[in-house]
Design a protein around this motif. Sequence first.
Motif, PDB file in Angstrom:
ATOM      1  N   ASP A   1      58.836  40.099  45.889  1.00  0.00           N
ATOM      2  CA  ASP A   1      58.407  40.383  47.261  1.00  0.00           C
ATOM      3  C   ASP A   1      58.909  39.297  48.203  1.00  0.00           C
ATOM      4  O   ASP A   1      58.143  38.466  48.713  1.00  0.00           O
ATOM      5  CB  ASP A   1      56.877  40.492  47.321  1.00  0.00           C
TER       6      ASP A   1
ATOM      7  N   ASN B   1      63.482  52.577  49.399  1.00  0.00           N
ATOM      8  CA  ASN B   1      62.022  52.629  49.509  1.00  0.00           C
ATOM      9  C   ASN B   1      61.394  51.314  49.051  1.00  0.00           C
ATOM     10  O   ASN B   1      60.422  50.838  49.647  1.00  0.00           O
ATOM     11  CB  ASN B   1      61.472  53.791  48.688  1.00  0.00           C
ATOM     12  N   ASP B   2      61.953  50.738  47.997  1.00  0.00           N
ATOM     13  CA  ASP B   2      61.469  49.435  47.537  1.00  0.00           C
ATOM     14  C   ASP B   2      61.720  48.358  48.590  1.00  0.00           C
ATOM     15  O   ASP B   2      60.841  47.536  48.886  1.00  0.00           O
ATOM     16  CB  ASP B   2      62.170  49.073  46.223  1.00  0.00           C
TER      17      ASP B   2
ATOM     18  N   SER C   1      59.263  48.759  51.484  1.00  0.00           N
ATOM     19  CA  SER C   1      57.932  48.247  51.151  1.00  0.00           C
ATOM     20  C   SER C   1      57.884  46.722  51.233  1.00  0.00           C
ATOM     21  O   SER C   1      56.935  46.147  51.779  1.00  0.00           O
ATOM     22  CB  SER C   1      57.548  48.715  49.742  1.00  0.00           C
TER      23      SER C   1
ATOM     24  N   GLU D   1      58.113  45.605  55.013  1.00  0.00           N
ATOM     25  CA  GLU D   1      56.864  45.854  55.728  1.00  0.00           C
ATOM     26  C   GLU D   1      55.789  44.857  55.321  1.00  0.00           C
ATOM     27  O   GLU D   1      54.995  44.416  56.152  1.00  0.00           O
ATOM     28  CB  GLU D   1      56.386  47.281  55.456  1.00  0.00           C
ATOM     29  N   LYS D   2      55.786  44.485  54.045  1.00  0.00           N
ATOM     30  CA  LYS D   2      54.771  43.565  53.546  1.00  0.00           C
ATOM     31  C   LYS D   2      55.026  42.138  54.014  1.00  0.00           C
ATOM     32  O   LYS D   2      54.086  41.407  54.348  1.00  0.00           O
ATOM     33  CB  LYS D   2      54.743  43.627  52.016  1.00  0.00           C
TER      34      LYS D   2
ATOM     35  N   LYS E   1      55.406  45.629  60.027  1.00  0.00           N
ATOM     36  CA  LYS E   1      55.894  46.995  60.171  1.00  0.00           C
ATOM     37  C   LYS E   1      56.747  47.203  61.418  1.00  0.00           C
ATOM     38  O   LYS E   1      57.402  48.241  61.537  1.00  0.00           O
ATOM     39  CB  LYS E   1      54.712  47.965  60.188  1.00  0.00           C
TER      40      LYS E   1
END
Length: 541
Positions: free
Chosen positions: A248, A277-278, A281, A284-285, A289
């Motif tokens: 992340d 998509n990964d 995510s 955004e994290k 956003k």
Amino acid sequence: MSTMVYPREEKLEKLSQEEIISNTKLVIQGLEALKNEHNSILHSLLETIKCLKKDEEANLVHEKSNLLRKSVEMIELGLGEAQVMMALSNHLNAVESEKQKLRAQVRRLCQENQWLRDELANTQQKLQKSEQSVAQLEEEKKHLEFMNQLKKYDEDVSPTQEEKDREAPKDSLDDLFPNDEEEHGQGMQHQHNSAAVAAAQQGGYEIPARLRTLHNLVIQYASQGRYEVAVPLCKQALEDLEKTSGHDHPDVATMLNILALVYRDQNKYKEAAHLLNDALSIREKTLGKDHPAVAATLNNLAVLYGKRGKYKEAEPLCKRALEIREKVLGKDHPDVAKQLNNLALLCQNQGKYEEVEYYYCRALEIYESRLGPDDANVAKTKNNLASCFLKQGKYKEAEILYKEILTRAHEKEFGSVDAENKPIWMHAEEREEMSKGKHRDNTPYGEYGGWYKACKVNSPTVNTTLRNLGALYRRQGKLEAAETLEECAVRSRKQSNTGIDPIHQTRVVEILKDTDGDRRRSRDSLSSVKYESGSETGEEA
């Protein structure tokens, strides 16, 4: 006299080898005992014969003694046969033992052979990996040497806007970096640059220089179709980043974007969608956003869905990316216009022509006000809008846009239009009028001011416009004008390496051949219009 006991005949066939040997030994013992018994009886008879006086009794004893001798001989024969069977059994046991030894050796040799095969296969894999690593290192070395040679020029020479307009980077790897407008606008004379850079960096994250360098290297390999080098390079970099920074992390998301777009170039859409998509995510994290990097990933995902024909799924992603860019960069930023172009294309493939015209007109307004009427994106957007008009049967509006593109290109190269300085479409219409009077003008193109040699005709957008307007002239029955434009496009193509978009030209001709009743036919004829993506050029739908 002792009695011999033999096994029953019905059981003999069921005996094993060990049981046969055991029974044979018992028979030998019984025969030995019977032999001894017969010998003792025979001895006693012989003693009796010596003592007898009468001849009759002596003859009787002689007969008995002969019978006993025969019995002893038969017993000795049986003993001999039994001993032969025992010897044969011992030989068979020795043969079986040798057979077992040979089987053990065969098993050991098979195991050694399999082990050697495994070792050979592992060695071949290691050799192949080593050869790939060597080839990759050699390519990286050549690229770094080339970049090192050009480094001294990068510090002193910056590309002009005209050169940037002519650049044709690899579409499929565009829109990777959220602040790419900083690089794109180095030659511009507008104040939006500093504001855009500040807005793009407000999330506190800036892509490292090493990832930018890796991105450029991947672009080079992908443009050459050398995916066997580009993909392992991306995977190795992704693995290193995950080990050092964790999964992340924004850098990992950036690397996932790069690998996803390489997969998209190879038509591996499922793998690309999973990676995007990964990456979405993670961004955004970690970034929020409403970060420009999130908008970039959303746009890449929307383009991917558009390539697969999933326009309804792509539209909300594209709208969300537009909202983020409007919020962060402002509603009149060039990147907002690029996002509007993508959204217009998705709506056009769904037959939402009112929304398409609105989005294209708004993008055109942004480009003209912020980048100027001579920017390449202005001509591209007009071309896209004209394609939308053609699909709706608005041929007059499309013709006006095509003429505006060609007129602006002519004015940029030769100055304002007057009686002596006309753009190519005016010459084409003049020749059409003269042909109707049956006085065809055979004036060579050289007397038109060499227009087909200059005036950005080697630009794919202008060259496509020439052919599209020629197709429109043909539909109107202006064959001489159409031939003039088409010949001009063909000659310019021969003098340029950029070429034109034959798919776009074919689609425009198909649209012009449609009747009014066929305007609502399949939407796949719109696949020639371009997606406006990351830096300059757009993606094909």
